[in-house]
Scaffold this motif. Structure first.
Motif, short mmCIF file in Angstrom:
data_model
loop_
_atom_site.label_atom_id
_atom_site.label_comp_id
_atom_site.label_asym_id
_atom_site.label_seq_id
_atom_site.Cartn_x
_atom_site.Cartn_y
_atom_site.Cartn_z
N LYS A 1 -171.31 -54.91 -15.58
CA LYS A 1 -170.01 -54.83 -16.24
C LYS A 1 -169.36 -53.49 -15.95
O LYS A 1 -170.04 -52.47 -15.91
CB LYS A 1 -170.19 -55.00 -17.76
CG LYS A 1 -170.81 -56.34 -18.16
CD LYS A 1 -170.99 -56.43 -19.67
CE LYS A 1 -171.65 -57.76 -20.06
NZ LYS A 1 -171.81 -57.90 -21.52
N PHE A 2 -168.05 -53.52 -15.76
CA PHE A 2 -167.28 -52.30 -15.67
C PHE A 2 -166.85 -51.92 -17.08
O PHE A 2 -166.29 -52.73 -17.81
CB PHE A 2 -166.04 -52.49 -14.80
CG PHE A 2 -166.35 -52.63 -13.33
CD1 PHE A 2 -166.64 -51.53 -12.54
CD2 PHE A 2 -166.33 -53.89 -12.73
CE1 PHE A 2 -166.91 -51.66 -11.20
CE2 PHE A 2 -166.60 -54.03 -11.37
CZ PHE A 2 -166.90 -52.91 -10.61
N ILE A 3 -167.12 -50.66 -17.46
CA ILE A 3 -166.76 -50.19 -18.78
C ILE A 3 -165.92 -48.92 -18.65
O ILE A 3 -165.94 -48.25 -17.62
CB ILE A 3 -168.01 -49.91 -19.64
CG1 ILE A 3 -168.93 -48.89 -18.95
CG2 ILE A 3 -168.77 -51.20 -19.93
CD1 ILE A 3 -170.14 -48.45 -19.78
N ASP A 4 -165.17 -48.59 -19.73
CA ASP A 4 -164.34 -47.40 -19.68
C ASP A 4 -165.01 -46.22 -20.39
O ASP A 4 -166.21 -46.28 -20.72
CB ASP A 4 -162.95 -47.70 -20.26
CG ASP A 4 -162.96 -47.93 -21.78
OD1 ASP A 4 -164.03 -47.76 -22.42
OD2 ASP A 4 -161.90 -48.26 -22.33
N GLU A 5 -164.26 -45.18 -20.65
CA GLU A 5 -164.81 -43.96 -21.25
C GLU A 5 -165.43 -44.20 -22.62
O GLU A 5 -166.32 -43.47 -23.05
CB GLU A 5 -163.72 -42.90 -21.40
CG GLU A 5 -163.21 -42.34 -20.08
CD GLU A 5 -161.98 -43.05 -19.56
OE1 GLU A 5 -161.79 -44.25 -19.92
OE2 GLU A 5 -161.20 -42.44 -18.81
N ILE B 1 -165.90 -49.61 -23.62
CA ILE B 1 -165.17 -50.86 -23.79
C ILE B 1 -165.15 -51.60 -22.46
O ILE B 1 -164.91 -51.01 -21.40
CB ILE B 1 -163.73 -50.60 -24.28
CG1 ILE B 1 -163.77 -49.98 -25.68
CG2 ILE B 1 -162.91 -51.88 -24.30
CD1 ILE B 1 -162.42 -49.55 -26.20
N LEU B 2 -165.40 -52.90 -22.52
CA LEU B 2 -165.46 -53.73 -21.32
C LEU B 2 -164.11 -53.78 -20.62
O LEU B 2 -163.09 -54.06 -21.24
CB LEU B 2 -165.91 -55.14 -21.70
CG LEU B 2 -165.92 -56.17 -20.56
CD1 LEU B 2 -166.99 -55.85 -19.54
CD2 LEU B 2 -166.12 -57.58 -21.12
N ILE B 3 -164.11 -53.51 -19.32
CA ILE B 3 -162.92 -53.68 -18.49
C ILE B 3 -162.96 -55.05 -17.82
O ILE B 3 -162.01 -55.82 -17.91
CB ILE B 3 -162.84 -52.57 -17.42
CG1 ILE B 3 -162.74 -51.20 -18.07
CG2 ILE B 3 -161.67 -52.80 -16.48
CD1 ILE B 3 -162.83 -50.04 -17.09
N SER C 1 -179.46 -63.56 -12.54
CA SER C 1 -178.21 -63.87 -13.23
C SER C 1 -178.27 -63.35 -14.66
O SER C 1 -178.53 -64.08 -15.61
CB SER C 1 -177.94 -65.38 -13.21
OG SER C 1 -177.72 -65.81 -11.89
N SER C 2 -178.06 -62.04 -14.77
CA SER C 2 -178.09 -61.38 -16.06
C SER C 2 -177.30 -60.10 -15.92
O SER C 2 -177.06 -59.63 -14.80
CB SER C 2 -179.55 -61.09 -16.46
OG SER C 2 -179.62 -60.48 -17.73
N PHE C 3 -176.85 -59.52 -17.02
CA PHE C 3 -176.12 -58.26 -16.95
C PHE C 3 -177.06 -57.12 -17.34
O PHE C 3 -177.43 -56.99 -18.50
CB PHE C 3 -174.90 -58.30 -17.88
CG PHE C 3 -173.82 -59.23 -17.41
CD1 PHE C 3 -172.96 -58.85 -16.39
CD2 PHE C 3 -173.68 -60.49 -17.96
CE1 PHE C 3 -171.97 -59.72 -15.93
CE2 PHE C 3 -172.70 -61.35 -17.52
CZ PHE C 3 -171.84 -60.97 -16.51
N TRP C 4 -177.41 -56.31 -16.35
CA TRP C 4 -178.38 -55.24 -16.58
C TRP C 4 -177.73 -53.88 -16.81
O TRP C 4 -178.34 -53.01 -17.43
CB TRP C 4 -179.34 -55.14 -15.40
CG TRP C 4 -180.41 -56.19 -15.42
CD1 TRP C 4 -180.69 -57.07 -16.43
CD2 TRP C 4 -181.37 -56.47 -14.39
NE1 TRP C 4 -181.74 -57.87 -16.09
CE2 TRP C 4 -182.18 -57.53 -14.84
CE3 TRP C 4 -181.61 -55.93 -13.13
CZ2 TRP C 4 -183.22 -58.06 -14.09
CZ3 TRP C 4 -182.64 -56.46 -12.36
CH2 TRP C 4 -183.45 -57.50 -12.84
N GLY C 5 -176.54 -53.67 -16.29
CA GLY C 5 -175.97 -52.33 -16.38
C GLY C 5 -174.48 -52.30 -16.61
O GLY C 5 -173.77 -53.27 -16.34
N GLY C 6 -174.03 -51.15 -17.12
CA GLY C 6 -172.62 -50.88 -17.29
C GLY C 6 -172.20 -49.79 -16.32
O GLY C 6 -172.73 -48.68 -16.36
#
Length: 256
Positions: free
Chosen positions: A120-124, A127-129, A195-200
């Protein structure tokens, strides 16, 4: 479940505003066989104080001038004794339970050398982008499209990968992960996808991804020239693999 040793390496430089979140995301895994290294390049912000705060849970740390991110990672790699290696930068985070997921995956797939997941892309502010679902690593797609589609905060590597091909290239400051994964592929190391979300993966105003996108493209072009073959109609091969990747993503449900 067995608990093979993990070596997690965090290269860091002047990311004090995010570093604590990175460190706590590693320690919060509560993994019983963890070797955690934080290799700081002599930061002038609060980084050293933050590292000291957690020093009793960090196997090794240093804050001294180095030759950049690749050099910092390689310094950690030289000390690594874990069977599984993770690389997480000082502005990214792991999500809960990912070490145990990775262990289970490697136990079920003993022939796999390295594995990536989605991220996932996250901000400062965490919060999910947007989310990033990817197809499995494909050497041909990587080298012909001149791009790195996976994130090291969502990947783990058996130590034997580095024993075989070495660490990061220290002449690269932006495309070192891209080149490393191409080297893995060229050496015939076997990859897989979970198929899983491991990192931000954090996007912020001071991130290298934002500040130096032009330099990233230059590094990618340099690496592409090293790995691409002499073929006629190179532009068509590049277009083919770009479309091939998009088609595979569409068919595998990455856009849903």
């Amino acid at each position: 479940m067995d608990f093979p040793k993990f070596t997690i390496i965090t290269p860091s430089f002047n990311q004090g505003v995010f570093l604590e979140a990175t460190i706590t995301s590693v320690l919060a895994q509560n993994y019983p066989n963890l070797e955690y290294f934080v290799i700081d390049g002599g930061s002038t912000d609060s980084s050293a104080d933050i590292i000291k705060k957690y020093s009793n849970q960090i196997a090794f740390w240093v804050s001294e001038k180095d030759r950049g991110q690749s050099h910092a990672f390689n310094k950690g790699l030289q000390k690594a004794t874990g069977e599984i290696v993770g690389w997480i930068n000082s502005d990214d985070i792991y999500y809960d339970g990912v070490f145990e997921e990775a262990v289970a995956f490697f136990e079920d797939h003993p022939d796999v050398d390295f594995v990536f997941s989605d991220y996932k892309f996250i901000d400062e502010n965490d919060i999910l982008i947007k989310t990033r679902k990817e197809i499995p690593f494909d050497y041909e797609i990587y080298r012909w499209t001149k791009n790195c589609y996976h994130a090291n905060c969502a990947g783990f590597f058996r130590k034997r990968c580095f024993d075989r091909v070495g660490g990061l290239r220290e002449d690269l400051q932006f495309g070192m992960d891209y080149e490393l994964y191409l080297r893995f592929g060229k050496a015939g190391l076997k990859s897989a996808h979970k198929s899983s979300f491991w990192g931000g993966y954090r996007l912020h105003s001071m991130s290298k991804t934002i500040l130096a996108s032009a330099k990233q493209k230059m590094d990618a072009e340099t690496i592409y020239k090293e790995y691409s073959e002499e073929k006629k109609f190179k532009a068509l091969w590049i277009l083919y693999y770009k479309l091939f990747r998009l088609g595979k993503k569409l068919l595998s449900g990455c856009y849903w």
